[in-house]
Design a protein around this motif. Structure first.
Motif, PDB file in Angstrom:
ATOM      1  N   PHE A  40       0.715  -1.333  -0.144  1.00 55.66           N
ATOM      2  CA  PHE A  40      -0.190   0.083   0.134  1.00 55.66           C
ATOM      3  C   PHE A  40       0.608   1.330  -0.334  1.00 55.66           C
ATOM      4  CE2 PHE A  40      -2.511  -3.349   2.068  1.00 55.66           C
ATOM      5  CZ  PHE A  40      -3.319  -3.744   1.117  1.00 55.66           C
ATOM      6  N   ALA A  41       2.072   1.433   0.216  1.00 56.77           N
ATOM      7  CA  ALA A  41       3.160   2.623  -0.060  1.00 56.77           C
ATOM      8  C   ALA A  41       3.403   3.181  -1.005  1.00 56.77           C
ATOM      9  CB  ALA A  41       4.481   2.136   0.434  1.00 56.77           C
ATOM     10  N   MET A  42       2.317   3.020  -2.322  1.00 57.14           N
ATOM     11  CA  MET A  42       2.615   3.220  -4.042  1.00 57.14           C
ATOM     12  C   MET A  42       3.878   4.006  -4.009  1.00 57.14           C
ATOM     13  SD  MET A  42      -1.723   3.969  -4.137  1.00 57.14           S
ATOM     14  CE  MET A  42      -1.475   4.848  -2.554  1.00 57.14           C
ATOM     15  N   SER A  53      -5.425   7.656   6.281  1.00 53.12           N
ATOM     16  CA  SER A  53      -6.136   7.590   5.439  1.00 53.12           C
ATOM     17  C   SER A  53      -5.692   7.408   3.842  1.00 53.12           C
ATOM     18  CB  SER A  53      -7.204   8.464   5.605  1.00 53.12           C
ATOM     19  OG  SER A  53      -6.141  10.062   4.773  1.00 53.12           O
ATOM     20  N   VAL A  54      -4.323   7.637   3.827  1.00 53.08           N
ATOM     21  CA  VAL A  54      -4.113   7.358   2.690  1.00 53.08           C
ATOM     22  C   VAL A  54      -4.023   6.653   1.696  1.00 53.08           C
ATOM     23  CG1 VAL A  54      -1.699   9.215   3.277  1.00 53.08           C
ATOM     24  CG2 VAL A  54      -1.449   7.271   3.138  1.00 53.08           C
ATOM     25  N   THR A  55      -4.188   5.537   2.107  1.00 53.33           N
ATOM     26  CA  THR A  55      -4.643   4.380   1.792  1.00 53.33           C
ATOM     27  C   THR A  55      -5.983   4.027   1.442  1.00 53.33           C
ATOM     28  OG1 THR A  55      -4.366   3.394   3.906  1.00 53.33           O
ATOM     29  CG2 THR A  55      -2.296   3.036   3.172  1.00 53.33           C
ATOM     30  N   LEU A  56      -6.750   4.529   2.031  1.00 49.68           N
ATOM     31  CA  LEU A  56      -8.285   4.470   1.666  1.00 49.68           C
ATOM     32  C   LEU A  56      -9.024   4.813   1.600  1.00 49.68           C
ATOM     33  CD1 LEU A  56      -9.030   4.506   6.348  1.00 49.68           C
ATOM     34  CD2 LEU A  56      -9.162   2.398   4.386  1.00 49.68           C
ATOM     35  N   GLY A  88      -2.798   0.979  -5.689  1.00 51.15           N
ATOM     36  CA  GLY A  88      -1.763   0.954  -6.736  1.00 51.15           C
ATOM     37  C   GLY A  88      -1.601   1.173  -8.110  1.00 51.15           C
ATOM     38  N   LYS A  89      -3.033   0.650  -8.925  1.00 54.82           N
ATOM     39  CA  LYS A  89      -3.610   0.639  -9.843  1.00 54.82           C
ATOM     40  C   LYS A  89      -4.757   1.304 -10.491  1.00 54.82           C
ATOM     41  CE  LYS A  89      -1.588  -4.572  -9.533  1.00 54.82           C
ATOM     42  NZ  LYS A  89      -1.502  -5.445  -9.461  1.00 54.82           N
ATOM     43  N   GLY A  90      -4.618   1.375  -9.474  1.00 52.46           N
ATOM     44  CA  GLY A  90      -5.979   2.955 -10.112  1.00 52.46           C
ATOM     45  C   GLY A  90      -8.016   2.180  -9.070  1.00 52.46           C
ATOM     46  N   GLY A  91      -7.236   0.700  -8.783  1.00 56.01           N
ATOM     47  CA  GLY A  91      -8.568   0.373  -7.687  1.00 56.01           C
ATOM     48  C   GLY A  91      -8.302   0.164  -6.519  1.00 56.01           C
TER      49      GLY A  91
END
Length: 197
Positions: A40-42, A53-56, A88-91
């Motif tokens: 999830f660090a993208m 919240s950055v991952t949600l 990380g792919k828009g989804g």
């Protein structure tokens, strides 16, 4: 107590299946497992220090905001939540979590400890199963109601033909038999179409 989570974090630090995170009272990650960062660090080196919240998914932030206070109201209790995380792919992937308050030696809240894992494949399989169950219910209804009438007609007409001697009547009954057979064929095609969708 916050230190009581260190052995769990160390144990799961290199897990490929589970994510472990701690969120401080400032709503920022105070601990992030390698697997959580990896997923999830993208592009960031680590999420430690970032706002939770950055991952949600934006709609799921509220779930965390509502669950956090519940953890502090009932320390020692686990609170389950399902959250969507950026892939990380828009989804998004679907994750299942259990959250618990972290308290210091004096019982003062220091943050939230969370352990989770990816349930995306499970949720997709569940959705496919639900879709299949709906299809089976529809097919069952068609079979029990749609098939019954033309099949009963075919059986009844065949029985009458077997005992009929008048050729004119036999011709009429044969035409009725053919209509019922066509009706049954259409219903069977509809069932086949529904079963393959």
């Amino acid at each position: 107590m916050i230190n009581s989570y260190a052995p769990i974090n160390n144990f799961l630090r290199d897990s490929s299946f589970f994510y472990t995170i701690s969120i401080g009272l400032d709503s920022r990650y105070s601990f992030v497992s390698k697997n959580y960062d990896r997923n999830f660090a993208m592009g960031e080196k680590t999420l430690k220090g970032k706002h939770f919240s950055v991952t949600l998914h934006p709609e799921d932030i509220k779930i965390c905001e509502e669950t956090g206070p519940k953890c502090f109201e009932a320390p020692g209790q686990l609170f389950p939540v399902t959250l969507r995380k950026h892939d990380g792919k828009g989804g998004f992937v679907v994750t299942q979590w259990e959250m618990q308050a972290m308290l210091n030696a004096e019982g003062i809240p220091e943050g939230i400890f969370c352990i989770g894992y990816n349930i995306t494949e499970f949720m997709e399989a569940k959705e496919r199963l639900n879709h299949a169950e709906i299809q089976l219910d529809e097919i069952s209804f068609i079979q029990s109601h749609g098939v019954r009438k033309p099949l009963a007609n075919i059986l009844g007409i065949a029985d009458i033909i077997a005992h009929e001697e008048d050729q004119t009547e036999i011709l009429k009954l044969t035409q009725m038999l053919e209509r019922s057979a066509r009706e049954l064929d259409l219903i069977i095609k509809a069932i086949t179409t529904k079963a393959t969708n």
